[in-house]
Structures are given as C-alpha cells and as structure tokens.
Scaffold this motif. Sequence first.
Motif, short mmCIF file in Angstrom:
data_model
loop_
_atom_site.label_atom_id
_atom_site.label_comp_id
_atom_site.label_asym_id
_atom_site.label_seq_id
_atom_site.Cartn_x
_atom_site.Cartn_y
_atom_site.Cartn_z
N CYS A 177 -5.80 -7.26 -3.83
CA CYS A 177 -4.70 -6.26 -4.64
C CYS A 177 -3.80 -7.55 -5.29
CB CYS A 177 -3.75 -5.50 -3.98
SG CYS A 177 -5.18 -3.81 -3.42
N PHE A 178 -4.15 -8.86 -5.36
CA PHE A 178 -2.77 -9.79 -5.31
C PHE A 178 -2.95 -9.28 -7.18
CE2 PHE A 178 -4.00 -13.19 -2.15
CZ PHE A 178 -3.38 -12.74 -1.51
N TYR A 179 -3.72 -9.32 -8.40
CA TYR A 179 -3.60 -9.69 -9.63
C TYR A 179 -3.80 -8.02 -9.96
CZ TYR A 179 -3.87 -14.54 -7.82
OH TYR A 179 -4.34 -15.22 -7.12
N GLY A 180 -3.47 -8.15 -11.12
CA GLY A 180 -3.90 -7.22 -12.38
C GLY A 180 -3.32 -5.42 -11.99
N ASP A 181 -4.06 -4.48 -13.06
CA ASP A 181 -4.07 -3.16 -11.92
C ASP A 181 -4.05 -3.65 -10.72
OD1 ASP A 181 -3.95 -3.13 -15.01
OD2 ASP A 181 -6.46 -2.46 -14.95
N ALA A 182 -4.75 -3.43 -10.14
CA ALA A 182 -4.37 -3.11 -9.17
C ALA A 182 -2.76 -3.71 -7.96
CB ALA A 182 -5.87 -4.50 -7.71
N ALA A 183 -2.86 -5.36 -8.19
CA ALA A 183 -1.11 -5.76 -7.57
C ALA A 183 -0.35 -4.42 -8.08
CB ALA A 183 -1.39 -7.12 -8.24
N VAL A 184 0.09 -4.23 -9.31
CA VAL A 184 0.75 -2.99 -10.24
C VAL A 184 0.72 -1.95 -8.68
CG1 VAL A 184 1.51 -1.55 -11.89
CG2 VAL A 184 0.65 -3.50 -12.29
N GLN A 185 -0.65 -1.53 -8.56
CA GLN A 185 -0.72 -0.03 -8.33
C GLN A 185 -0.47 -0.25 -6.66
OE1 GLN A 185 -1.44 3.03 -9.79
NE2 GLN A 185 -0.43 3.62 -7.73
N ALA A 186 -0.40 -1.10 -5.78
CA ALA A 186 0.08 -1.86 -4.57
C ALA A 186 1.38 -1.44 -4.77
CB ALA A 186 -0.85 -3.32 -3.78
N HIS A 187 1.75 -2.30 -5.36
CA HIS A 187 3.32 -2.34 -5.32
C HIS A 187 3.99 -1.14 -5.61
CE1 HIS A 187 3.45 -6.75 -6.51
NE2 HIS A 187 4.42 -6.88 -5.61
N LEU A 188 3.47 -0.65 -6.39
CA LEU A 188 3.85 0.99 -6.84
C LEU A 188 3.62 2.44 -5.24
CD1 LEU A 188 2.50 1.90 -10.14
CD2 LEU A 188 5.20 1.55 -9.61
N ASP A 189 2.58 1.97 -4.66
CA ASP A 189 1.95 2.61 -3.51
C ASP A 189 3.04 2.28 -2.98
OD1 ASP A 189 0.67 4.13 -4.95
OD2 ASP A 189 -1.06 2.63 -3.85
N PHE A 190 3.90 1.03 -1.93
CA PHE A 190 4.35 0.24 -1.00
C PHE A 190 5.72 0.89 -1.30
CE2 PHE A 190 7.87 -1.95 0.59
CZ PHE A 190 6.54 -2.76 1.69
N PHE A 191 6.26 0.86 -2.72
CA PHE A 191 7.78 1.20 -2.96
C PHE A 191 7.43 2.99 -2.84
CE2 PHE A 191 7.96 -2.30 -6.40
CZ PHE A 191 8.34 -2.97 -5.73
N ARG A 192 6.13 3.80 -3.19
CA ARG A 192 6.31 5.48 -3.17
C ARG A 192 6.40 5.61 -1.13
NH1 ARG A 192 2.89 5.92 -5.26
NH2 ARG A 192 1.38 6.65 -3.45
N GLU A 193 5.63 4.94 -0.45
CA GLU A 193 5.36 5.26 0.61
C GLU A 193 6.81 5.13 1.40
OE1 GLU A 193 1.73 4.56 1.67
OE2 GLU A 193 0.81 5.36 -0.37
N THR A 194 6.68 3.72 1.34
CA THR A 194 8.31 3.37 2.63
C THR A 194 9.52 3.41 1.80
OG1 THR A 194 8.65 1.04 1.16
CG2 THR A 194 6.28 1.91 2.92
N GLY A 195 9.97 4.24 0.76
CA GLY A 195 11.08 4.05 0.29
C GLY A 195 11.91 2.99 0.07
N THR A 196 11.98 1.76 0.17
CA THR A 196 13.06 0.92 0.70
C THR A 196 13.59 0.82 -0.97
OG1 THR A 196 11.70 -1.25 -0.82
CG2 THR A 196 11.27 -0.14 1.76
N ASP A 197 15.16 0.44 -0.53
CA ASP A 197 15.95 0.01 -1.22
C ASP A 197 16.05 -0.57 -2.29
OD1 ASP A 197 18.03 2.48 -0.56
OD2 ASP A 197 17.29 1.31 0.90
N ILE A 198 15.45 -2.27 -1.80
CA ILE A 198 15.34 -3.24 -2.88
C ILE A 198 13.74 -3.39 -3.08
CG2 ILE A 198 14.63 -5.79 -2.70
CD1 ILE A 198 17.16 -6.38 -0.37
#
Length: 314
Positions: A31-52
């Motif tokens: 998940c370092f690059y490309g579509d996989a990296a974008v999706q990994a970030h989106l999943d992390f933000f959604r599932e953890t709820g971090t403000d930053i």
Amino acid sequence: MTKKERAIAAIEGRPVDHIPSGFWLHFPESCFYGDAAVQAHLDFFRETGTDIQKIMNENLVPCDIPIRKAGDWKNLRPFNRQSPFIVNQVDMIKRILDRTGGEGLTLATIHGIVASAWHARGGSAGYETGSGLLAEHLRENPSAVSYGWEIISDGLEILTQACLEAGADGIYYAALGGESYLFTDEEFETYIKPHDLKILKAAEKSCYNVLHICKDRLNLKRYQGYPCAVVNWGVYERNPSLLEGVAMFPDKAILGGLDDRAGVLVDGTKEQIQKEVRQVLHIMEGHRFLLGADCTLPTEIAYDRIRTAVEAVK
C-alpha cells in the motif's frame, strides 16, 4: 466543530469541544503507492476518526547514485518539479484530498534533511544501527557532504512547496540529527540546522506545520526557535517529558502523550487505553495540546485501538 476546525483551534490555543488527536503508521509495502496507497489512507482516516489526517510519504529521495564513501556525495544531481519522487507524492496528496474533501487537518509528510540523506545513501532501512555513517562522512569530507545535502534540501524545498500547492494544510517535518550521541552541537548548527530551516521556511505560508523530532536521547534545545506551530517528540525514548517540552517550547502546541511501540495503546485493554488518555489530558490541562503518539505506530496495530484513544478524549 469539524475535525479541521478542532485541530486548528487547539493549535492556536482557542477553546475546543474536546482535545483533537493525530495518529499514523506506515502502511504495508503493498500500500505504499498508487491506488492502494490512496485507499489505505482513506480506510485509516475513516476507521480511526483522527482529526489530523497525515499523508504518509514512501516516495523517498532516490538512492540511484551510489554513495559508498564521503566524496560520493558530490555526485548527486539537482532535483526539480518533474522528479518522480515529487510528482508521485503530489499526485497522491491530490487524489486523497479529492476523496476526503479536506475533512481533517491535512499534513504532508516531509522527511527532513538527515532522514533524506540516509534515504539517498541507500534506502530507509538500518538507520538505528548505521546512522553513524552520515557523521563519519561529514567529518571526513565536509565539503562533499555539504554539497550533497544542499542538493537534497533544495529538492525537499520544492517538494514542500508542491505539497502545499496541492492542498495540504501544512507539513509534518520529520527531523533527525538531534540525537546527542550522533552529531555534536556545532555540527548540527553548521551542517543540519540551515537545511532544516530552509525547508521549514518553504512551508511558512502555512500556520499549522508540525516539527517531529525523531529518535532517542535528543538534545531538544537544538530545535528551539524553529518555525513551526506544533512540536512532537518521543517522550518514552529517554527524552524530556511533555511538561519539560512545554517549558522548552512555550509558544508551540504539543502533540503526543502515548508510547508508539509499547504500552497500553499497543497491548493494553480498552479500559487501560481510556485511563491512560485521561491521565495524559490531566497532565496537559491548560496547555495547547493534541493527543498523539511518540512516532509512527506499528503497521499491524488494530485500528480499533487507535479509535479507542481518539474517542477517549470525548
């Protein structure tokens, strides 16, 4: 308050509905690059709820020119806006922001001059045991090393400006070289600090930049006066405590409070995580503060652990 409003208010010392948080980790290599990296970030933000919402950076300064001896640093070639590591990172930031709409405070990760010099030397692995090589090269041939580091910091300056133009609210500057056992104070002042300041100055149009001072046995005094809004360091790595940091950086917000590699966030129960967060908030009451960890969390940590800490501040 929105996540972004909450983080900005905390940084500026204004009232917040609750303390904001920021946590991050290196995603799996797949998940370092490309579509996989974008999706990994989106999943992390959604599932953890971090403000930053920190956008990770695995597009490192390339190690395509062999650096085996001190004189090799003079062989580095200048970077520009079309350099692949810059183009690819900026593209990822744009794609992530297109999906998040800037919901949280978005920070672009910039690996500092020492970290990027280590990457240029031959990749990211092995810094803990091999970082002395940088100091050895510097002492052996300061002219060649200074030339190479100037090339690198020029590229990081370009990357910083491009990330902000792509929509990032600020940068997360990962500084190395503050370890008291690695470089002397004079070496830091002469050969490292000017590059740090040049890169941070490139981000001065943002009021929300985070200075992350990485590793153990740090001389934090080296970083006093650095232009940033937030300071983060490893309080669990034989370094000054949160309150000692407040005294050293009285005009900055502080980010941190939890251990990144051990302790309750990594292996404690939900109740232990909640208790630890409450204790940290009690210690930092009355100070500009954002909850986070010393550094990047383990790649394999369960996201619900992070979310427990995020929600504990409420």
